[in-house]
Write a protein that holds these residues in place. Structure first.
Motif, short mmCIF file in Angstrom:
data_model
loop_
_atom_site.label_atom_id
_atom_site.label_comp_id
_atom_site.label_asym_id
_atom_site.label_seq_id
_atom_site.Cartn_x
_atom_site.Cartn_y
_atom_site.Cartn_z
N LYS A 90 18.66 -7.79 1.15
CA LYS A 90 18.96 -9.05 0.46
C LYS A 90 19.26 -8.78 -1.01
O LYS A 90 18.47 -8.13 -1.70
CB LYS A 90 17.78 -10.01 0.59
N GLN A 91 20.40 -9.26 -1.47
CA GLN A 91 20.78 -9.08 -2.86
C GLN A 91 20.26 -10.24 -3.71
O GLN A 91 20.16 -11.37 -3.24
CB GLN A 91 22.29 -8.97 -3.00
N ARG A 92 19.96 -9.92 -4.97
CA ARG A 92 19.56 -10.96 -5.91
C ARG A 92 20.04 -10.57 -7.30
O ARG A 92 20.28 -9.39 -7.59
CB ARG A 92 18.04 -11.16 -5.90
N VAL A 93 20.18 -11.55 -8.16
CA VAL A 93 20.60 -11.33 -9.54
C VAL A 93 19.37 -11.30 -10.43
O VAL A 93 18.53 -12.20 -10.38
CB VAL A 93 21.56 -12.45 -10.01
N VAL A 94 19.25 -10.25 -11.23
CA VAL A 94 18.09 -10.06 -12.10
C VAL A 94 18.58 -9.93 -13.55
O VAL A 94 19.49 -9.14 -13.83
CB VAL A 94 17.30 -8.80 -11.70
N PRO A 95 18.00 -10.70 -14.47
CA PRO A 95 18.43 -10.62 -15.88
C PRO A 95 17.97 -9.33 -16.56
O PRO A 95 16.95 -8.75 -16.19
CB PRO A 95 17.76 -11.84 -16.51
N LEU A 96 18.75 -8.91 -17.55
CA LEU A 96 18.42 -7.73 -18.36
C LEU A 96 18.09 -8.17 -19.79
O LEU A 96 18.80 -8.99 -20.36
CB LEU A 96 19.60 -6.75 -18.40
N GLY A 97 17.04 -7.59 -20.36
CA GLY A 97 16.68 -7.87 -21.74
C GLY A 97 17.58 -7.11 -22.71
O GLY A 97 18.25 -6.14 -22.34
N LEU A 98 17.58 -7.54 -23.96
CA LEU A 98 18.46 -6.94 -24.97
C LEU A 98 18.17 -5.46 -25.19
O LEU A 98 19.09 -4.64 -25.30
CB LEU A 98 18.33 -7.70 -26.29
N SER A 99 16.89 -5.09 -25.25
CA SER A 99 16.52 -3.70 -25.49
C SER A 99 16.98 -2.81 -24.34
O SER A 99 17.55 -1.74 -24.55
CB SER A 99 15.01 -3.58 -25.69
N THR A 100 16.74 -3.27 -23.12
CA THR A 100 17.16 -2.49 -21.95
C THR A 100 18.68 -2.34 -21.92
O THR A 100 19.21 -1.25 -21.62
CB THR A 100 16.67 -3.17 -20.65
N ARG A 101 19.40 -3.40 -22.25
CA ARG A 101 20.87 -3.35 -22.27
C ARG A 101 21.35 -2.33 -23.30
O ARG A 101 22.30 -1.56 -23.04
CB ARG A 101 21.43 -4.73 -22.60
N LYS A 102 20.69 -2.28 -24.43
CA LYS A 102 21.07 -1.35 -25.50
C LYS A 102 20.96 0.10 -25.03
O LYS A 102 21.90 0.91 -25.20
CB LYS A 102 20.17 -1.58 -26.72
N TYR A 103 19.84 0.43 -24.41
CA TYR A 103 19.62 1.82 -23.99
C TYR A 103 20.41 2.18 -22.73
O TYR A 103 20.79 3.34 -22.55
CB TYR A 103 18.14 2.09 -23.82
N LEU A 104 20.66 1.20 -21.88
CA LEU A 104 21.50 1.45 -20.72
C LEU A 104 22.93 1.80 -21.15
O LEU A 104 23.57 2.69 -20.57
CB LEU A 104 21.52 0.24 -19.78
N LEU A 105 23.43 1.12 -22.16
CA LEU A 105 24.76 1.42 -22.70
C LEU A 105 24.80 2.85 -23.24
O LEU A 105 25.78 3.58 -23.02
CB LEU A 105 25.14 0.43 -23.80
N ARG A 106 23.74 3.26 -23.93
CA ARG A 106 23.68 4.61 -24.47
C ARG A 106 23.64 5.62 -23.33
O ARG A 106 24.32 6.65 -23.38
CB ARG A 106 22.44 4.79 -25.35
N TYR A 107 22.86 5.31 -22.29
CA TYR A 107 22.77 6.22 -21.15
C TYR A 107 24.11 6.34 -20.43
O TYR A 107 24.56 7.46 -20.10
CB TYR A 107 21.69 5.73 -20.18
N ILE A 108 24.75 5.22 -20.15
CA ILE A 108 26.03 5.22 -19.44
C ILE A 108 27.09 6.00 -20.22
O ILE A 108 27.91 6.72 -19.64
CB ILE A 108 26.51 3.78 -19.16
N SER A 109 27.07 5.89 -21.56
CA SER A 109 28.05 6.60 -22.39
C SER A 109 27.86 8.11 -22.32
O SER A 109 28.81 8.88 -22.54
CB SER A 109 27.97 6.12 -23.84
#
Length: 270
Positions: free
Chosen positions: A172-191
């Motif tokens: 079952k799929q669900r949508v989960v929100p991301l916090g600002l701090s997590t989004r910041k470091y995820l962008l760094r990781y993906i880059s």
């Protein structure tokens, strides 16, 4: 029909329904315990409420935790309900054999100081340490389960929009929100994620293969000693997220959706 034949049919039905291998393994293990108690060649019609009660007392006498006993009985009741629906038994046994109450334990969470100590132990200049930090931040910030992090794909990661699509239990799929701090470091990781990597999984190993459940369990074992938080484990982060969400004004219905629980009763422990 014998008990074992019915169990085999029930497990096949679970596979057809698309339940995960972990769920099927849980039913298989739980029902095998009852099969050994009652006898695999026992006719289903010979299973009575008194026999189920005797099984419950036998489990309770093994010094098992009340929650563990309740888990085994829940699987048995689900199986018997299926047997009744399939008309393999003439009596709705689960209606007469209620789920035993389990002792409710206080939910353990990380304190503010423990969270700070935990998140400060990563060297973010290292790619693997940055990956591990993102994983832990994601669990703390969004309450994801260990396997949900492992199976997270790039296609379902919407950092700029602030959410992620999670493949939860029972496919079952669900949508989960991301916090600002997590989004910041995820962008760094993906880059910093190697462009030559062919897997669509978000989190990878040095071999460029996707991480596994074992990868994360080993990571948490190391973090226990590194942080000095001996009770540290993946689900502790999920409990911490859920508790903090409610403490900060979140409601139980939203929390139920974020955690992917099918019942509100499962959220009430927080």
């Amino acid at each position: 029909m014998t008990l074992q034949t019915a169990i085999d049919g029930y497990l096949i039905d679970q596979r057809i329904r698309g339940n995960s291998s972990k769920t099927i393994c849980y039913y298989s293990l739980s029902l095998s315990l009852f099969s050994r108690f009652a006898g695999s060649d026992t006719d289903l019609q010979q299973i009575t409420v008194s026999r189920l009660q005797a099984y419950y007392l036998e489990l309770s006498g093994r010094s098992l935790a009340s929650v563990t006993v309740q888990t085994y009985i829940r699987a048995l009741r689900s199986f018997l309900s299926w047997c009744y629906i399939q008309e393999y038994i003439s009596v709705n046994l689960p209606d007469k054999f209620r789920l035993p109450k389990a002792q409710r334990k206080t939910v353990d969470v990380l304190s503010d100081s423990e969270i700070q100590r935990f998140l400060s132990c990563f060297n973010l200049r290292s790619f693997l340490q940055l990956r591990n930090f993102c994983i832990c931040s994601l669990m703390l910030d969004s309450g994801l389960r260990l396997h949900e992090v492992v199976t997270l794909t790039l296609e379902h990661l919407h950092i700029s929009d602030g959410y992620v699509i999670v493949d939860g239990k029972g496919n079952k799929q669900r949508v989960v929100p991301l916090g600002l701090s997590t989004r910041k470091y995820l962008l760094r990781y993906i880059s910093r994620r190697p462009s030559c990597c062919v897997t669509d999984r978000v989190f990878i190993q040095t071999t460029l293969d996707p991480i596994t459940d074992t990868t994360l369990r080993q990571m948490f074992r190391k973090l226990k000693f590194k942080t000095g938080i001996k009770r540290l484990r993946a689900h502790l982060l999920r409990h911490t997220f859920a508790t903090r969400f409610l403490e900060n004004g979140g409601d139980m219905y939203t929390l139920q959706q974020i955690l992917g629980h099918t019942s509100l009763e499962m959220v009430k422990i927080y």
